[in-house]
Design an enzyme around this catalytic site. Structure first.
Site, PDB file in Angstrom:
ATOM      1  N   HIS A  69     -44.466 136.899 112.765  1.00 32.88           N
ATOM      2  CA  HIS A  69     -45.638 136.364 112.051  1.00 32.88           C
ATOM      3  C   HIS A  69     -46.491 137.470 111.424  1.00 32.88           C
ATOM      4  O   HIS A  69     -47.443 137.175 110.702  1.00 32.88           O
ATOM      5  CB  HIS A  69     -46.506 135.520 112.993  1.00 32.88           C
ATOM      6  CG  HIS A  69     -47.345 136.349 113.923  1.00 32.88           C
ATOM      7  ND1 HIS A  69     -46.813 136.992 115.023  1.00 32.88           N
ATOM      8  CD2 HIS A  69     -48.649 136.672 113.885  1.00 32.88           C
ATOM      9  CE1 HIS A  69     -47.774 137.667 115.624  1.00 32.88           C
ATOM     10  NE2 HIS A  69     -48.900 137.498 114.967  1.00 32.88           N
ATOM     11  N   HIS A  84     -50.564 139.656 107.983  1.00 31.25           N
ATOM     12  CA  HIS A  84     -50.620 138.735 109.125  1.00 31.25           C
ATOM     13  C   HIS A  84     -50.558 137.317 108.583  1.00 31.25           C
ATOM     14  O   HIS A  84     -51.527 136.829 107.992  1.00 31.25           O
ATOM     15  CB  HIS A  84     -51.912 138.956 109.919  1.00 31.25           C
ATOM     16  CG  HIS A  84     -51.934 138.239 111.223  1.00 31.25           C
ATOM     17  ND1 HIS A  84     -52.123 136.883 111.333  1.00 31.25           N
ATOM     18  CD2 HIS A  84     -51.769 138.698 112.489  1.00 31.25           C
ATOM     19  CE1 HIS A  84     -52.096 136.532 112.599  1.00 31.25           C
ATOM     20  NE2 HIS A  84     -51.876 137.627 113.325  1.00 31.25           N
TER      21      HIS A  84
END
Length: 165
Positions: A69, A84
């Site tokens: 992620h 992110h």
């Protein structure tokens, strides 16, 4: 500090390009104090329109989170950029995320890093907003100029220009 010790204190201008397609917004718009209060560093965020993530800079992959992620890239001049994907996506434990690089890989700006399932992130995470943060900002950045836009193109649009110390 090391640059000054070894005499390599030449300032460099770096362009950060959009890692995803979408709307570029200030970090202040991110509904997470870790990002909006710049605890991880300064940068911008993008409200993505699809799930393809490309490298915002040329450099080396210094971190790919096991859950895919988030990814960290370090440029030749020492700037460390974190992408992110979404907010509270770590709790998805990698579901819906596919990494296409590994730590140590050399990448060029625009190279494909991660694919993610937008619908799944919308369903299971707090948000799809994607902060793009310079994690060593205080150490390396002298000047930072964000470029906000309603329609940034991944791998093409400049989302920030910075000058290193």
């Amino acid at each position: 500090m090391l640059k000054k010790l070894f005499g390599n204190n030449k300032s460099v201008e770096e362009q950060i390009i959009a890692p995803v397609n979408g709307k570029v917004v200030p970090l202040d718009d991110v509904d997470d104090p870790v990002f909006s209060q710049r605890m991880m560093g300064d940068g911008v965020a993008i409200e993505p329109t699809d799930g393809k993530v490309v490298s915002p800079v040329s450099g080396e992959i210094v971190q790919l989170f096991p859950t895919n992620h988030a990814v960290g890239i370090k440029t030749k001049s020492g700037v460390e950029v974190l992408v992110h994907i979404g907010l509270e996506t770590v709790s998805m434990e990698g579901e819906g995320f596919e990494g296409h690089v590994t730590t140590g890989d050399k990448v060029n700006a625009g190279d494909h890093l991660i694919t993610f399932d937008m619908d799944l992130v919308k369903e299971k995470a707090k948000s799809t907003i994607t902060p793009v943060v310079i994690t060593n900002y205080d150490d390396v950045v002298e000047n930072f100029d964000p470029s906000y836009s309603d329609d940034a193109n991944a791998g093409e649009s400049t989302i920030a220009t910075l000058k290193t110390k």
